[in-house]
Write an enzyme that holds these catalytic residues in place. Structure first.
Site, PDB file in Angstrom:
ATOM      1  N   HIS A   1       3.241   6.907  -6.822  1.00 22.19           N
ATOM      2  CA  HIS A   1       2.536   8.134  -7.188  1.00 22.19           C
ATOM      3  C   HIS A   1       3.482   9.332  -7.078  1.00 22.19           C
ATOM      4  O   HIS A   1       3.557  10.188  -7.975  1.00 22.19           O
ATOM      5  CB  HIS A   1       1.331   8.306  -6.266  1.00 22.19           C
ATOM      6  CG  HIS A   1       0.313   9.286  -6.759  1.00 22.19           C
ATOM      7  ND1 HIS A   1      -0.777   9.664  -6.006  1.00 22.19           N
ATOM      8  CD2 HIS A   1       0.207   9.978  -7.916  1.00 22.19           C
ATOM      9  CE1 HIS A   1      -1.507  10.531  -6.693  1.00 22.19           C
ATOM     10  NE2 HIS A   1      -0.929  10.748  -7.843  1.00 22.19           N
TER      11      HIS A   1
ATOM     12  N   HIS B   1       0.832  -1.211   0.000  1.00 21.41           N
ATOM     13  CA  HIS B   1       0.000   0.000   0.000  1.00 21.41           C
ATOM     14  C   HIS B   1       0.863   1.255   0.000  1.00 21.41           C
ATOM     15  O   HIS B   1       0.674   2.157  -0.839  1.00 21.41           O
ATOM     16  CB  HIS B   1      -0.912  -0.015   1.227  1.00 21.41           C
ATOM     17  CG  HIS B   1      -1.753   1.218   1.390  1.00 21.41           C
ATOM     18  ND1 HIS B   1      -3.065   1.277   1.003  1.00 21.41           N
ATOM     19  CD2 HIS B   1      -1.459   2.453   1.901  1.00 21.41           C
ATOM     20  CE1 HIS B   1      -3.554   2.481   1.254  1.00 21.41           C
ATOM     21  NE2 HIS B   1      -2.596   3.219   1.801  1.00 21.41           N
ATOM     22  N   GLU B   2       1.795   1.338   0.932  1.00 16.16           N
ATOM     23  CA  GLU B   2       2.609   2.545   1.032  1.00 16.16           C
ATOM     24  C   GLU B   2       3.493   2.724  -0.198  1.00 16.16           C
ATOM     25  O   GLU B   2       3.775   3.852  -0.610  1.00 16.16           O
ATOM     26  CB  GLU B   2       3.446   2.524   2.310  1.00 16.16           C
ATOM     27  CG  GLU B   2       2.636   2.573   3.594  1.00 16.16           C
ATOM     28  CD  GLU B   2       1.703   3.774   3.666  1.00 16.16           C
ATOM     29  OE1 GLU B   2       2.037   4.829   3.083  1.00 16.16           O
ATOM     30  OE2 GLU B   2       0.633   3.657   4.296  1.00 16.16           O
TER      31      GLU B   2
END
Length: 683
Positions: A477, A470-471
């Site tokens: 991004h 997730h991180e």
């Protein structure tokens, strides 16, 4: 220490990618560097407003984007350390800095002359020959300054400045109190018998945590940021489970110097007062006016739509747990839920998640899972740079290259928990990419994995594997955003969109090609057995009633606090009673399913950037679930798919309307059905 010779923070960047020289920075360097940064940007903005030339995009907007480079560098360097290694000395700097930073920010955002120049450019926008990103920059500055109060009179601006400065102090105090109380409430156990059910690695980590506190021969279990704790699923001793959850839920409520109840009440009151000055009925209304949701009603409608089926599913799950607990003569309470959930999971799916840890060795998960999936999708290569130093000895530095060999940026990983690190997991940027400034990205991932004794491998839970993927989605991004203006760099997107890329990246955890590459037994190198993988897939919707309910409960508490008017927020509110009423009002008041965060340790909304915005996770998950369907329909883990996602979504950064970017990627708006099916709410 305000000159470049004596203060490394003010010297021209000399390390690759402008990595801060952390080895040369001392605590006493920060405040002088901030003051120099404040003065420099103030002079730059004054030069913009003092010119006699008519306002243009170049002499106003571009000049504003060029301003503040020193301050930006100092601030990103400092706040990275403050969150991940917040020693007492760093905390003292942060407390002194908070009102100074708030005053400086307001001095620019509320500058009437600057706003007049931006408004003049905005008024002639349709007649200007600007590219899409430049046009959007004008629109965003005009809207953001309007919402901040730049168009108000001087008395109103003065009131806003006072409110913002006080709020900056309070949110810093909230975080400081929470960190201190979390450390004080770490649960000490005298014997290994009290921790029966834990693996050798987990026991080793607890012993190491005790040793680090001078408690040799005992065991310490540190608390997580959220209410529950991973070890509740394994501890066979019910009293140990009770002590652990009780400690977690009592944080910052004990009437000591770390009590956050008065702090959060004042935060809520001042936020409501600020919203009123800005012309909004509540803080939630002010915040959501500039999010993709658009209004509190839209966010709350989604929460209500999900709450009823989620609560019903949680009650059904509780009945199943109770049947097994009856054998032990136990009436299920909150501290029993995770333990009996694993018993039901084992009975229903023949699956023991705790037993999976030997297949999830941290280094292999990182390199052969997280990095491998990113290489397959986007062609990037990660190379560890042992010659570059992070802000703490545990921090690792990786250089990132594109498929063609060109340099992309740096990725820093800070895996382990420590007393000076705030709870939870997060990504932040030390440097963001900007063509205007000629900068490349440096991003950081922070987790709070317990560190085992030296020489012992770090074995992750499946939840920790999920967090790592997730991180890293946030990191991608931040690395891929390719913009001209720093205002749009990295993950500078709407709050209720920012979780979308990170949630999408979780899909690769159980993707066959990725899973078989990283999920190898620490001793035998055997892959995770195929039948276990099948059972993991079969159990994906298992316990989602609980998971969805605890999340929605926290989101609703956030909305309840920040939906108050000034008069309502000014009342003498009992925090526990307020929470209870809010949860009863949406049907999420099941005592065995506590809210994921209670108010006094809800750092996301009272000291982080998610105030009135914790709903963002589920809002973004609508997009995420729909995107996962797209990947599955289009061949999954391929460079073609990765390049499309990178170019049309991740690479946009904040330089355009995120929902327009989503439509460009998906070909239509997102549909909610995939989310309902994922969480077992479709019925």
């Amino acid at each position: 220490m305000t000159d470049a010779v004596n203060n490394p923070l003010l010297a021209p960047p000399s390390l690759p990618y402008d990595l801060p020289p952390y080895g040369s920075i001392d605590v006493e360097h920060y405040l002088p560097a901030f003051r120099a940064g404040f003065a420099a940007q103030r002079a730059e903005v004054d030069a913009i407003t003092a010119q006699s030339d008519e306002p243009t995009f170049a002499n106003t907007l571009v000049a504003l984007e060029r301003s503040g480079q020193v301050l930006d560098r100092v601030a990103r360097t400092f706040y990275t350390v403050a969150s991940a290694d917040g020693t007492l000395a760093i905390q003292a700097v942060e407390e002194e800095l908070a009102p100074l930073m708030s005053a400086h920010r307001d001095a620019i955002q509320l500058d009437a002359d600057l706003f007049a120049r931006i408004a003049a450019v905005h008024a002639q926008l349709d007649g200007l020959d600007l590219d899409a990103e430049s046009r959007y920059l004008v629109e965003r500055y005009h809207r953001e300054m309007s919402l901040a109060g730049a168009g108000l009179d001087d008395a109103q601006k003065q009131k806003l400045t006072e409110l913002n400065q006080r709020l900056s102090v309070l949110t810093t105090t909230f975080e400081k109190n929470l960190l201190a109380d979390t450390n004080e409430l770490a649960v000490v156990f005298d014997t290994a018998d009290e921790l029966d059910g834990l693996s050798d690695g987990e026991l080793s980590a607890a012993a190491q945590a005790a040793t680090s506190r001078g408690l040799d021969g005992r065991y310490v279990v540190n608390l997580t940021l959220y209410t529950g704790h991973p070890l509740l699923a394994s501890l066979t001793n019910r009293e140990s489970r009770r002590r652990l959850l009780e400690a977690s839920r009592s944080r910052a409520t004990r009437g000591n110097d770390n009590d956050n109840r008065a702090v959060l009440r004042e935060i809520v009151c001042l936020r409501a007062e600020r919203a009123e000055v800005l012309g909004y009925p509540s803080h939630a209304a002010a915040v959501l006016a500039d999010q993709t949701a658009g209004s509190p009603d839209a966010a709350r409608d989604l929460l209500r739509r999900l709450a009823t089926p989620a609560a019903a599913n949680a009650r059904a799950e509780q009945e199943a747990l109770q049947k097994i607990a009856d054998v032990d003569g136990i009436r299920i309470e909150a501290h029993d839920w995770a333990f009996y959930t694993e018993k039901v999971r084992a009975e229903r799916y023949d699956l023991d998640r705790a037993a999976l840890r030997p297949w999830f060795e941290a280094e292999r998960v990182l390199r052969d899972g997280v990095f491998f999936a990113a290489e397959k999708l986007y062609g990037i290569r990660m190379t560890e740079r042992h010659d570059l130093q992070g802000y703490h000895p545990d921090v690792r530095v990786f250089e990132v290259h594109n498929a063609d060999g060109s340099e992309l940026g740096l990725f820093l990983l800070d895996l382990y928990t420590r007393d000076s690190k705030r709870g939870g997991a997060w990504m932040n940027s030390i440097v963001t990419q900007s063509a205007l400034r000629g900068t490349a990205p440096i991003v950081v991932n922070n987790l709070n994995v317990n560190k085992p004794a030296p020489g012992t491998p770090t074995l992750l839970t499946l939840d920790e594997v999920t967090t790592l993927f997730h991180e890293f989605g946030h990191a991608l991004h931040g690395l891929f955003a390719t913009v001209t203006y720093p205002h749009f760099g990295g993950t500078a997107v709407y709050r209720d969109f920012v979780e979308f890329p990170s949630q999408v990246n979780e899909m690769w955890i159980l993707w066959p090609e990725v899973l078989t590459n990283y999920a190898r037994h620490i001793d035998t190198d055997e892959p995770l057995p195929a039948d276990v993988v099948e059972r993991l897939h079969a159990s994906e919707a298992f316990n989602q009633g609980f998971a969805t309910s605890e999340y929605l409960a926290a989101s609703w508490i956030d909305q309840a606090w920040h939906g108050l008017s000034v008069d309502e927020a000014s009342a003498d509110i009992d925090v526990a009673a307020f929470e209870a009423r809010a949860l009863a009002g949406i049907g999420l008041d099941n005592p065995t399913v506590p809210t994921r965060y209670a108010s006094t340790y809800f750092a996301h909304v009272f000291s982080g950037g998610y105030s009135a915005g914790y709903y963002s996770y589920i809002w973004s998950e609508v997009l995420d679930a729909d995107t996962v369907e797209w990947f599955r329909e289009n061949g999954g883990l391929t460079r073609e798919n990765g390049d499309r996602f990178r170019q049309r979504l991740l690479g946009v950064g904040g330089s355009g309307d995120p929902l327009a970017a989503y439509r460009d990627f998906r070909g239509r708006d997102a549909e909610i059905q995939p989310l309902l099916e994922r969480r077992g709410l479709a019925g």
